[in-house]
Design an enzyme around this catalytic site. Structure first.
Site, mmCIF file in Angstrom:
data_model
loop_
_atom_site.group_PDB
_atom_site.id
_atom_site.type_symbol
_atom_site.label_atom_id
_atom_site.label_comp_id
_atom_site.label_asym_id
_atom_site.label_seq_id
_atom_site.Cartn_x
_atom_site.Cartn_y
_atom_site.Cartn_z
ATOM 1 N N GLY A 29 47.597 64.717 56.168
ATOM 2 C CA GLY A 29 47.735 63.491 56.507
ATOM 3 C C GLY A 29 46.563 62.437 56.461
ATOM 4 O O GLY A 29 45.663 63.077 55.789
ATOM 5 N N ALA A 49 51.282 61.960 67.462
ATOM 6 C CA ALA A 49 50.749 60.780 68.624
ATOM 7 C C ALA A 49 51.746 59.707 68.553
ATOM 8 O O ALA A 49 52.049 58.951 67.775
ATOM 9 C CB ALA A 49 49.618 60.114 67.985
ATOM 10 N N GLY A 79 49.131 67.880 65.636
ATOM 11 C CA GLY A 79 50.607 67.526 66.090
ATOM 12 C C GLY A 79 50.899 66.127 65.826
ATOM 13 O O GLY A 79 50.787 65.471 64.627
ATOM 14 N N CYS A 104 47.760 55.518 58.101
ATOM 15 C CA CYS A 104 48.190 56.690 57.186
ATOM 16 C C CYS A 104 48.205 56.214 55.831
ATOM 17 O O CYS A 104 49.185 56.869 54.939
ATOM 18 C CB CYS A 104 49.710 56.915 57.699
ATOM 19 S SG CYS A 104 49.818 57.525 59.502
ATOM 20 N N TYR A 122 44.940 56.637 64.330
ATOM 21 C CA TYR A 122 43.903 56.253 65.581
ATOM 22 C C TYR A 122 44.623 56.957 66.819
ATOM 23 O O TYR A 122 45.832 56.946 66.871
ATOM 24 C CB TYR A 122 44.161 54.693 65.677
ATOM 25 C CG TYR A 122 43.802 54.086 67.063
ATOM 26 C CD1 TYR A 122 42.450 54.250 67.640
ATOM 27 C CD2 TYR A 122 44.659 53.668 67.918
ATOM 28 C CE1 TYR A 122 41.972 53.876 68.956
ATOM 29 C CE2 TYR A 122 44.439 53.457 69.130
ATOM 30 C CZ TYR A 122 43.127 53.303 69.706
ATOM 31 O OH TYR A 122 42.851 52.809 70.997
ATOM 32 N N HIS A 123 43.627 57.308 67.843
ATOM 33 C CA HIS A 123 44.137 57.846 69.103
ATOM 34 C C HIS A 123 43.473 57.038 69.925
ATOM 35 O O HIS A 123 42.200 56.560 69.902
ATOM 36 C CB HIS A 123 43.812 59.224 69.452
ATOM 37 C CG HIS A 123 44.674 60.037 68.138
ATOM 38 N ND1 HIS A 123 45.730 60.028 68.184
ATOM 39 C CD2 HIS A 123 43.834 61.162 67.511
ATOM 40 C CE1 HIS A 123 46.265 61.038 67.209
ATOM 41 N NE2 HIS A 123 44.901 61.868 66.479
ATOM 42 N N MET A 155 51.996 61.797 62.679
ATOM 43 C CA MET A 155 52.225 63.023 62.559
ATOM 44 C C MET A 155 51.102 63.742 61.703
ATOM 45 O O MET A 155 51.220 63.164 60.446
ATOM 46 C CB MET A 155 53.356 63.730 62.326
ATOM 47 C CG MET A 155 54.599 63.406 63.614
ATOM 48 S SD MET A 155 56.181 63.925 63.047
ATOM 49 C CE MET A 155 55.897 65.528 62.545
#
Length: 244
Positions: A102, A187, A185, A203, A106-107, A173
């Site tokens: 990918g 988010a 994984g 993305c 952002y997290h 993902m």
């Protein structure tokens, strides 16, 4: 013999690097165990090989949240982050190039990050099916809150109104898979501060919006309730036996 028991863990709010290191430790341990099992098997025939508990690879389903962080996957472009080092400091955020697939994402607080570290030999050896099942778990979870989501052809993740100009992404993902063992994984934006997505090209898609459950519903959402529902749908879709 397949091991469909999955240990559920919640790491809470955790630094991204710390979580990445913990993932790598579990991932590498599982890959090493698979190699050892395979080496033992070459010495005996399948008919005479006893099935023992220590011949079963473990599986994990891990939930957490991260402080503000931008991560760039292997297929991404660094210019998709629109902040320089000073800009990151002003936003109290950090940046990591990572070893998942990918582009940039952002997290942050209010977002559910889910790291399934699974040996897919215990379930099915099809990475595309793996991604589709994770998407389906998100779609089913959102449906329980009255939100109708779906897929965007050609892209991973979960979207609203993917077939028109109002398309907006709610779940990103990006995974890594080696010897059928997964890490990284998904988010899911629950109560996420969406302003942080303005500092990147999500993305790598520069003409689509990003959203959250809070924005779509017009209210804060109990993040623990979402985790519980999501766990249920993942466990059903993968035929898992969840343990704590």
């Amino acid at each position: 013999m397949k091991n469909k028991q999955v240990k559920l863990e919640d790491w809470g709010l955790i630094d991204y690097q710390q979580a990445w290191d913990k993932q790598e430790e579990i991932f590498n341990s599982t890959v090493k165990l698979k190699t050892e099992i395979r080496n033992r098997q070459v010495a005996v025939t399948a008919d005479s090989l006893p099935v023992e508990d220590n011949d079963l690879t473990p599986n994990y389903l891990i939930f957490c949240e991260h402080p503000h962080v931008y991560t760039l996957g292997k297929s991404g472009k660094a210019e998709h982050l629109l902040l320089d080092e000073q800009g990151l400091k002003e936003k109290n955020a950090v940046y990591y190039p990572v070893n998942r697939g990918g582009d940039i994402t952002y997290h942050g607080p209010g977002q559910i990050v889910c790291y399934p570290i699974l040996d897919l030999d215990n379930f099915f050896t099809d990475i595309h099916l793996y991604l589709r099942k994770l998407e389906e778990a998100i779609i089913l979870t959102l449906a329980e809150f009255g939100l109708q989501a779906g897929r965007y052809p050609g892209y991973t993740g979960v979207w609203f109104d993917a077939d028109n100009e109002k398309a907006r992404k709610i779940c990103a993902m990006g995974v890594r898979c080696s010897r059928w063992v997964t890490m990284h994984g998904l988010a899911l934006n629950v109560n996420t501060n969406l302003d942080y997505f303005k500092n990147m090209i999500p993305c790598g898609i520069d003409d689509k919006d990003v959203t959250s459950m809070e924005r779509e519903l017009g209210r804060k959402v109990d993040i623990n309730e979402v985790k519980k529902i999501l766990t249920h749908h993942i466990s059903v879709l993968f035929d898992m036996e969840i343990s704590i």
